[in-house]
Design a protein around this motif. Structure first.
Motif, PDB file in Angstrom:
ATOM      1  N   ALA A  28      58.268  52.826  -4.323  1.00  0.00           N
ATOM      2  CA  ALA A  28      58.561  54.024  -5.113  1.00  0.00           C
ATOM      3  C   ALA A  28      60.023  54.075  -5.522  1.00  0.00           C
ATOM      4  O   ALA A  28      60.360  54.511  -6.627  1.00  0.00           O
ATOM      5  N   GLY A  29      60.918  53.617  -4.657  1.00  0.00           N
ATOM      6  CA  GLY A  29      62.329  53.574  -5.016  1.00  0.00           C
ATOM      7  C   GLY A  29      62.636  52.503  -6.042  1.00  0.00           C
ATOM      8  O   GLY A  29      63.493  52.681  -6.916  1.00  0.00           O
ATOM      9  N   ARG A  30      61.902  51.400  -5.972  1.00  0.00           N
ATOM     10  CA  ARG A  30      62.137  50.281  -6.895  1.00  0.00           C
ATOM     11  C   ARG A  30      61.559  50.558  -8.274  1.00  0.00           C
ATOM     12  O   ARG A  30      62.099  50.125  -9.290  1.00  0.00           O
ATOM     13  N   ASN A  31      60.449  51.276  -8.327  1.00  0.00           N
ATOM     14  CA  ASN A  31      59.779  51.526  -9.606  1.00  0.00           C
ATOM     15  C   ASN A  31      59.273  52.971  -9.656  1.00  0.00           C
ATOM     16  O   ASN A  31      58.082  53.228  -9.511  1.00  0.00           O
ATOM     17  N   PRO A  32      60.178  53.931  -9.854  1.00  0.00           N
ATOM     18  CA  PRO A  32      59.792  55.348  -9.780  1.00  0.00           C
ATOM     19  C   PRO A  32      58.862  55.796 -10.897  1.00  0.00           C
ATOM     20  O   PRO A  32      58.289  56.881 -10.805  1.00  0.00           O
ATOM     21  N   GLN A  33      58.689  54.990 -11.951  1.00  0.00           N
ATOM     22  CA  GLN A  33      57.802  55.379 -13.055  1.00  0.00           C
ATOM     23  C   GLN A  33      56.373  54.860 -12.889  1.00  0.00           C
ATOM     24  O   GLN A  33      55.566  54.995 -13.803  1.00  0.00           O
ATOM     25  N   ASP A  34      56.036  54.277 -11.758  1.00  0.00           N
ATOM     26  CA  ASP A  34      54.704  53.699 -11.552  1.00  0.00           C
ATOM     27  C   ASP A  34      53.688  54.820 -11.345  1.00  0.00           C
ATOM     28  O   ASP A  34      53.574  55.381 -10.254  1.00  0.00           O
ATOM     29  N   LYS A  35      52.919  55.139 -12.390  1.00  0.00           N
ATOM     30  CA  LYS A  35      51.956  56.240 -12.303  1.00  0.00           C
ATOM     31  C   LYS A  35      50.858  55.939 -11.282  1.00  0.00           C
ATOM     32  O   LYS A  35      50.404  56.836 -10.558  1.00  0.00           O
ATOM     33  N   GLY A  36      50.418  54.682 -11.216  1.00  0.00           N
ATOM     34  CA  GLY A  36      49.393  54.325 -10.252  1.00  0.00           C
ATOM     35  C   GLY A  36      49.842  54.581  -8.826  1.00  0.00           C
ATOM     36  O   GLY A  36      49.068  55.050  -7.984  1.00  0.00           O
ATOM     37  N   LEU A  37      51.121  54.301  -8.555  1.00  0.00           N
ATOM     38  CA  LEU A  37      51.667  54.558  -7.226  1.00  0.00           C
ATOM     39  C   LEU A  37      51.750  56.062  -6.969  1.00  0.00           C
ATOM     40  O   LEU A  37      51.412  56.539  -5.883  1.00  0.00           O
ATOM     41  N   HIS A  38      52.194  56.829  -7.970  1.00  0.00           N
ATOM     42  CA  HIS A  38      52.235  58.289  -7.822  1.00  0.00           C
ATOM     43  C   HIS A  38      50.855  58.835  -7.487  1.00  0.00           C
ATOM     44  O   HIS A  38      50.695  59.687  -6.605  1.00  0.00           O
ATOM     45  N   ASP A  39      49.845  58.343  -8.207  1.00  0.00           N
ATOM     46  CA  ASP A  39      48.477  58.835  -7.990  1.00  0.00           C
ATOM     47  C   ASP A  39      47.998  58.488  -6.578  1.00  0.00           C
ATOM     48  O   ASP A  39      47.341  59.298  -5.916  1.00  0.00           O
ATOM     49  N   LEU A  40      48.309  57.272  -6.122  1.00  0.00           N
ATOM     50  CA  LEU A  40      47.892  56.849  -4.784  1.00  0.00           C
ATOM     51  C   LEU A  40      48.556  57.711  -3.716  1.00  0.00           C
ATOM     52  O   LEU A  40      47.897  58.169  -2.775  1.00  0.00           O
ATOM     53  N   VAL A  41      49.865  57.928  -3.854  1.00  0.00           N
ATOM     54  CA  VAL A  41      50.578  58.758  -2.881  1.00  0.00           C
ATOM     55  C   VAL A  41      50.020  60.174  -2.876  1.00  0.00           C
ATOM     56  O   VAL A  41      49.832  60.781  -1.815  1.00  0.00           O
ATOM     57  N   GLY A  42      49.727  60.706  -4.060  1.00  0.00           N
ATOM     58  CA  GLY A  42      49.150  62.040  -4.135  1.00  0.00           C
ATOM     59  C   GLY A  42      47.792  62.119  -3.458  1.00  0.00           C
ATOM     60  O   GLY A  42      47.507  63.079  -2.720  1.00  0.00           O
ATOM     61  N   GLU A  43      46.952  61.121  -3.691  1.00  0.00           N
ATOM     62  CA  GLU A  43      45.626  61.096  -3.065  1.00  0.00           C
ATOM     63  C   GLU A  43      45.733  61.033  -1.544  1.00  0.00           C
ATOM     64  O   GLU A  43      45.074  61.803  -0.818  1.00  0.00           O
ATOM     65  N   LEU A  44      46.569  60.115  -1.039  1.00  0.00           N
ATOM     66  CA  LEU A  44      46.676  59.948   0.405  1.00  0.00           C
ATOM     67  C   LEU A  44      47.351  61.149   1.063  1.00  0.00           C
ATOM     68  O   LEU A  44      46.997  61.524   2.183  1.00  0.00           O
ATOM     69  N   SER A  45      48.310  61.751   0.395  1.00  0.00           N
ATOM     70  CA  SER A  45      48.971  62.941   0.941  1.00  0.00           C
ATOM     71  C   SER A  45      47.987  64.096   1.067  1.00  0.00           C
ATOM     72  O   SER A  45      48.076  64.906   2.000  1.00  0.00           O
ATOM     73  N   THR A  46      47.054  64.173   0.127  1.00  0.00           N
ATOM     74  CA  THR A  46      46.060  65.246   0.147  1.00  0.00           C
ATOM     75  C   THR A  46      44.999  65.007   1.209  1.00  0.00           C
ATOM     76  O   THR A  46      44.554  65.948   1.886  1.00  0.00           O
ATOM     77  N   ARG A  47      44.618  63.756   1.404  1.00  0.00           N
ATOM     78  CA  ARG A  47      43.471  63.451   2.252  1.00  0.00           C
ATOM     79  C   ARG A  47      43.833  63.038   3.678  1.00  0.00           C
ATOM     80  O   ARG A  47      42.946  62.977   4.540  1.00  0.00           O
ATOM     81  N   SER A  48      45.097  62.760   3.949  1.00  0.00           N
ATOM     82  CA  SER A  48      45.470  62.256   5.272  1.00  0.00           C
ATOM     83  C   SER A  48      46.740  62.927   5.782  1.00  0.00           C
ATOM     84  O   SER A  48      47.827  62.737   5.224  1.00  0.00           O
ATOM     85  N   ASP A  49      46.626  63.669   6.877  1.00  0.00           N
ATOM     86  CA  ASP A  49      47.809  64.250   7.521  1.00  0.00           C
ATOM     87  C   ASP A  49      48.716  63.157   8.077  1.00  0.00           C
ATOM     88  O   ASP A  49      49.946  63.292   8.061  1.00  0.00           O
ATOM     89  N   ASP A  50      48.106  62.079   8.582  1.00  0.00           N
ATOM     90  CA  ASP A  50      48.899  60.969   9.122  1.00  0.00           C
ATOM     91  C   ASP A  50      49.778  60.357   8.040  1.00  0.00           C
ATOM     92  O   ASP A  50      50.946  60.029   8.277  1.00  0.00           O
ATOM     93  N   PHE A  51      49.220  60.184   6.842  1.00  0.00           N
ATOM     94  CA  PHE A  51      50.015  59.628   5.750  1.00  0.00           C
ATOM     95  C   PHE A  51      51.108  60.600   5.334  1.00  0.00           C
ATOM     96  O   PHE A  51      52.269  60.206   5.165  1.00  0.00           O
TER      97      PHE A  51
END
Length: 304
Positions: free
Chosen positions: A191-214
């Motif tokens: 995320a620091g290397r490529n902050p414009q990666d929409k696919g990465l943003h979407d993945l982080v959003g999904e995992l943040s919503t579905r996993s407290d551990d993440f």
């Protein structure tokens, strides 16, 4: 991702990790914050408190390399953390486009020669992935070792999604906590290397919503460089595996990494890999037969 927020949370989290004793700072009076105070970091870095406070609030635009290096020394950043700070500073300068890899189609597939190269590695698992931890391609042993990932309905399968959302990961990774920490740190580095990666943003959003551990780990802002080491797995067919790995960046495919696993010669893991190769070959034969053999005559419907 908002760059100022990323800078602020990263520097604050690194400051909180360094104790006065580790930094050689005298301890006096009650301390209301974990780790070092801003004034102590400023002193260690050789700058005014006001200037460091401005930087920690997220204003890294135009900061010189010597200032960044001074902050890195004061906070005792490792190589991965230094590189992450540099990428955040590049983004603040508006030069992140220089660091952004070329865009790929969503349904990326390995070109034929690349798959041939993977398949030429016959005695060790070899896999291909990207910064988002997508599982893009593999040789036969790589597919066999990571067969659990194919339970993921998403295309391509993703290591982070598997780690946090699939219960099989707790069996596959004997030290699941370590695997989870490494997975999130790799994503945070990407995320620091490529902050414009929409696919990465979407993945982080999904995992943040579905996993407290993440979500808890993502908030720690830990980063790492994934290059070499030893990993432990427990495969559902052949049992425990202890594998050294080397990760190689592909010059023709910026942002993609080939990871090759190897067992110590004549070790239990080496024998387990041979068994895994045999099992994988059997599975492939069964699949081919199911696709090519005519159906049993007794199973055909009766003609009227």
């Amino acid at each position: 991702m908002d760059n100022r927020t990323e800078v602020r949370e990263f520097l604050t989290s690194r400051r909180a990790k360094i104790t006065p004793e580790q930094a050689g700072v005298p301890v006096a009076g009650l301390r209301r914050v974990p780790g070092l105070r801003r004034s102590e970091v400023a002193t260690l870095a050789g700058m005014s408190v006001e200037y460091y406070a401005k930087l920690e609030r997220g204003s890294l635009g135009g900061v010189s390399a010597s200032v960044l290096d001074a902050i890195a020394r004061a906070l005792q950043l490792d190589d991965a953390e230094r590189a992450h700070l540099l990428h955040l500073a590049h983004t603040a300068d508006g030069s992140s486009a220089i660091l952004r890899p070329r865009r790929r189609p969503k349904q990326w597939t390995a070109r034929q020669s690349l798959q041939w190269t993977l398949d030429a590695i016959t005695t060790a698992p070899a896999i291909l992935g990207n910064d988002r931890l997508d599982f893009l391609a593999a040789n036969h042993l790589g597919r066999a070792m990571y067969s659990d990932l194919y339970n993921d309905a998403a295309t391509p399968p993703n290591f982070a999604r598997f780690t946090f959302l699939d219960s099989a990961a707790h069996r596959f990774y004997p030290d699941w906590e370590l695997a989870a920490d490494m997975s999130v740190a790799n994503l945070r580095t990407a995320a620091g290397r490529n902050p414009q990666d929409k696919g990465l943003h979407d993945l982080v959003g999904e995992l943040s919503t579905r996993s407290d551990d993440f979500r808890r780990r993502w908030g720690s802002h830990n980063v790492r460089t994934h290059g070499t080491g030893v990993k432990h797995f427990h495969h559902h067919i052949v049992g425990d595996l202890t594998l050294a790995y080397e990760s190689l960046d592909l010059r023709a495919e910026p942002g993609l990494t080939m990871t090759i696993y190897a067992a110590e010669p004549d070790s239990p893991t080496a024998h387990a890999l041979a068994l895994l190769a045999s099992w994988a070959a059997t599975q492939q034969v069964t699949l081919v037969q199911a696709q090519t053999e005519p159906p049993d005559r007794d199973s055909l419907p009766m003609s009227s």
